[in-house]
Enzyme design. Structure first.
Site, PDB file in Angstrom:
ATOM      1  N   SER A 183       0.868  -1.186   0.000  1.00 44.92           N
ATOM      2  CA  SER A 183       0.000   0.000   0.000  1.00 44.92           C
ATOM      3  C   SER A 183       0.900   1.230   0.000  1.00 44.92           C
ATOM      4  O   SER A 183       2.065   1.153   0.440  1.00 44.92           O
ATOM      5  CB  SER A 183      -0.866  -0.001   1.262  1.00 44.92           C
ATOM      6  N   TYR A 196      -2.256  -1.065  10.269  1.00 44.71           N
ATOM      7  CA  TYR A 196      -2.124  -1.042   8.812  1.00 44.71           C
ATOM      8  C   TYR A 196      -0.776  -0.424   8.432  1.00 44.71           C
ATOM      9  O   TYR A 196      -0.054  -0.950   7.579  1.00 44.71           O
ATOM     10  CB  TYR A 196      -3.287  -0.260   8.201  1.00 44.71           C
ATOM     11  N   LYS A 200       1.979  -2.786   6.621  1.00 46.43           N
ATOM     12  CA  LYS A 200       2.263  -2.505   5.213  1.00 46.43           C
ATOM     13  C   LYS A 200       3.720  -2.067   5.025  1.00 46.43           C
ATOM     14  O   LYS A 200       4.332  -2.359   4.007  1.00 46.43           O
ATOM     15  CB  LYS A 200       1.274  -1.466   4.660  1.00 46.43           C
TER      16      LYS A 200
HETATM   17  N1  LIG Z   1      -8.647  -0.412  -1.368  1.00 45.09           N
HETATM   18  C1  LIG Z   1      -7.625   0.371  -1.137  1.00 45.09           C
HETATM   19  O1  LIG Z   1      -7.778   1.599  -1.058  1.00 45.09           O
HETATM   20  C2  LIG Z   1      -6.238  -0.214  -0.982  1.00 45.09           C
HETATM   21  C3  LIG Z   1      -5.153   0.674  -1.022  1.00 45.09           C
HETATM   22  C4  LIG Z   1      -3.878   0.161  -0.883  1.00 45.09           C
HETATM   23  C5  LIG Z   1      -3.679  -1.197  -0.717  1.00 45.09           C
HETATM   24  N2  LIG Z   1      -4.757  -2.029  -0.675  1.00 45.09           N
HETATM   25  C6  LIG Z   1      -4.486  -3.456  -0.482  1.00 45.09           C
HETATM   26  O2  LIG Z   1      -5.036  -4.169  -1.566  1.00 45.09           O
HETATM   27  C7  LIG Z   1      -5.275  -5.518  -1.149  1.00 45.09           C
HETATM   28  C8  LIG Z   1      -6.650  -5.938  -1.602  1.00 45.09           C
HETATM   29  O3  LIG Z   1      -7.597  -5.184  -0.909  1.00 45.09           O
HETATM   30  P1  LIG Z   1      -8.918  -4.604  -1.595  1.00 45.09           P
HETATM   31  O4  LIG Z   1      -8.864  -3.152  -1.497  1.00 45.09           O
HETATM   32  O5  LIG Z   1      -9.137  -5.241  -2.912  1.00 45.09           O
HETATM   33  O6  LIG Z   1     -10.005  -5.057  -0.534  1.00 45.09           O
HETATM   34  P2  LIG Z   1     -11.264  -6.043  -0.635  1.00 45.09           P
HETATM   35  O7  LIG Z   1     -11.838  -6.036   0.723  1.00 45.09           O
HETATM   36  O8  LIG Z   1     -12.126  -5.702  -1.791  1.00 45.09           O
HETATM   37  O9  LIG Z   1     -10.583  -7.452  -0.968  1.00 45.09           O
HETATM   38  C9  LIG Z   1      -9.771  -8.121  -0.061  1.00 45.09           C
HETATM   39  C10 LIG Z   1     -10.051  -9.603  -0.209  1.00 45.09           C
HETATM   40  O10 LIG Z   1      -9.151 -10.296   0.634  1.00 45.09           O
HETATM   41  C11 LIG Z   1      -9.870 -11.331   1.285  1.00 45.09           C
HETATM   42  N3  LIG Z   1      -9.201 -11.703   2.511  1.00 45.09           N
HETATM   43  C12 LIG Z   1      -9.137 -11.027   3.683  1.00 45.09           C
HETATM   44  N4  LIG Z   1      -8.422 -11.719   4.580  1.00 45.09           N
HETATM   45  C13 LIG Z   1      -8.009 -12.852   3.959  1.00 45.09           C
HETATM   46  C14 LIG Z   1      -7.238 -13.961   4.341  1.00 45.09           C
HETATM   47  N5  LIG Z   1      -6.748 -14.060   5.598  1.00 45.09           N
HETATM   48  N6  LIG Z   1      -7.007 -14.939   3.451  1.00 45.09           N
HETATM   49  C15 LIG Z   1      -7.527 -14.864   2.204  1.00 45.09           C
HETATM   50  N7  LIG Z   1      -8.280 -13.851   1.770  1.00 45.09           N
HETATM   51  C16 LIG Z   1      -8.503 -12.840   2.638  1.00 45.09           C
HETATM   52  C17 LIG Z   1     -11.260 -10.761   1.521  1.00 45.09           C
HETATM   53  O11 LIG Z   1     -12.231 -11.771   1.718  1.00 45.09           O
HETATM   54  C18 LIG Z   1     -11.487  -9.967   0.234  1.00 45.09           C
HETATM   55  O12 LIG Z   1     -12.118 -10.740  -0.767  1.00 45.09           O
HETATM   56  C19 LIG Z   1      -5.058  -5.537   0.353  1.00 45.09           C
HETATM   57  O13 LIG Z   1      -3.785  -6.064   0.637  1.00 45.09           O
HETATM   58  C20 LIG Z   1      -5.130  -4.072   0.730  1.00 45.09           C
HETATM   59  O14 LIG Z   1      -4.436  -3.787   1.912  1.00 45.09           O
HETATM   60  C21 LIG Z   1      -6.037  -1.563  -0.814  1.00 45.09           C
END
Ligand SMILES: NC(=O)c1ccc[n+]([C@@H]2O[C@H](COP(=O)([O-])OP(=O)(O)OC[C@H]3O[C@@H](n4cnc5c(N)ncnc54)[C@H](O)[C@@H]3O)[C@@H](O)[C@H]2O)c1
Length: 319
Positions: A183, A196, A200
């Site tokens: 992130s 977080y 991260k």
């Molecule tokens: N959305 C944002 O703004 C953002 C920004 C920077 C980084 N991220 C990172 O992107 C990645 C994906 O997140 P997203 O935004 O798509 O969120 P999201 O909630 O849409 O998807 C995350 C998925 O991970 C699954 N998950 C959670 N814990 C799990 C586990 N222990 N084992 C397997 N699956 C698991 C959830 O069920 C979900 O389907 C994450 O690592 C998040 O930290 C997101």
């Protein structure tokens, strides 16, 4: 370290392929997800991360689902995994015969082994592991031990365990590609959430370490560091009814554009093709990171000021 070698080190951001990493070559790209060539069960010689065999964790929704779809569009056969079994089964069905679902916790070694074994049995050895599953974690200093454990397990140890399993095999084959979804919070900070921020940062640090250690032995490493992306994690991951939860979400949504997952997936494909370490769907993150490195004290006081503005906004909204 001299400024020249520091500069050399940071030049990974301009997208140079890691020395020794195989140039990815594509197989013929299908025109749409619905019309992919059926190569199910075929043991095709893989040629690189794109067009080879991939595992994507957290693929039941959001960024992971979009990355899986983009990989399939680029001729890659994909094991999609998620702790939400129904969601990931639906994603696999939508993606067609070049995708198979393996439900489970991405931090559980037995589940990681099942993903890798399933990939090998159905499609061939894993060329690309996208360690994308993540959790938002706790807010404020009162974040509980359970929230710290969850953030460290899913955001960090899931990535460590997958690399520990796959890197020895990749070293033997002379090729492999690890993509960690971290992130922008891993380069900067996540206002409101210590779990977080710290997890991260650890994810970025582990990916850096992998690249430094194995990058000239055929193993490519990328680290995806977006700011806001329009997913459930952004909209509900931090909201726990506490002021810090509201501030955490507002910090992301007001810092820059909130991208769609498919836009991030497009950047991921381009980043893998370039062999870039840092994949920054929000290019301004690089400037912010440079600002942090150039004058840490100034950056800290700027972040404190930003936090105060967000706090005032949250207080006004709650009145
Ligand atoms: N959305 C944002 O703004 C953002 C920004 C920077 C980084 N991220 C990172 O992107 C990645 C994906 O997140 P997203 O935004 O798509 O969120 P999201 O909630 O849409 O998807 C995350 C998925 O991970 C699954 N998950 C959670 N814990 C799990 C586990 N222990 N084992 C397997 N699956 C698991 C959830 O069920 C979900 O389907 C994450 O690592 C998040 O930290 C997101």
């Amino acid at each position: 370290m001299s400024s020249a070698s520091l500069c050399d080190a940071c030049c990974g951001v301009d997208g140079r392929r890691p020395t020794g990493a195989k140039r990815p070559t594509r197989t013929a790209a299908p025109s749409s997800i619905g019309t992919v060539t059926d190569t199910t069960d075929a043991q095709v010689d893989s040629t690189g991360p794109l067009g080879g065999v991939a595992v994507v964790t957290g693929a039941g929704a959001g960024i992971g689902a979009a990355i899986a779809a983009a990989l399939v569009e680029h001729g890659t056969r994909v094991v999609v995994s998620d702790i939400d079994a129904d969601a990931v089964a639906r994603i696999a069905a939508d993606l067609g015969p070049n995708a198979v679902a393996v439900p489970g916790d991405a931090a559980d070694l037995a589940v990681i082994e099942r993903m890798v074994d399933t990939a090998r049995e159905r499609f061939g050895p894993v060329d690309l592991y996208v360690a994308n599953a993540g959790v938002a974690g706790g807010v404020g200093l009162e974040s509980t031990d359970a929230q710290w454990r969850s953030a460290l397990e899913v955001n960090v140890m899931a990535q460590v365990r997958a690399a520990r399993l796959l890197v020895p095999e990749w070293l033997e084959r002379g090729a492999g590609y690890f993509l960690a979804t971290a992130s922008a919070a891993g380069l900067l900070t996540q206002i409101g959430s210590p779990t977080y921020s710290a997890s991260k940062h650890a994810s970025v640090a582990f990916a850096e370490w992998l690249s430094v250690t194995y990058g000239d032995r055929g193993i490519g490493v990328s680290c995806l560091c977006p700011m806001g992306v329009n997913t459930a994690l952004l909209h509900s991951g931090f909201s726990e009814g506490s002021p810090d939860g509201a501030i955490a979400a507002a910090a992301v949504t007001t810092a820059g554009a909130v991208l769609e997952p498919k836009d991030v997936a497009r950047e991921v494909i381009a980043g893998i093709e370039r062999g870039s370490f840092l994949i920054l769907p929000h290019p301004e993150v690089l400037e912010m990171y440079r600002g942090k490195g150039a004058d840490y004290e100034r950056w800290l006081s700027g972040m404190r000021r930003y936090r105060r503005v967000l706090e005032q906004g949250a207080a006004a909204g709650g009145e």
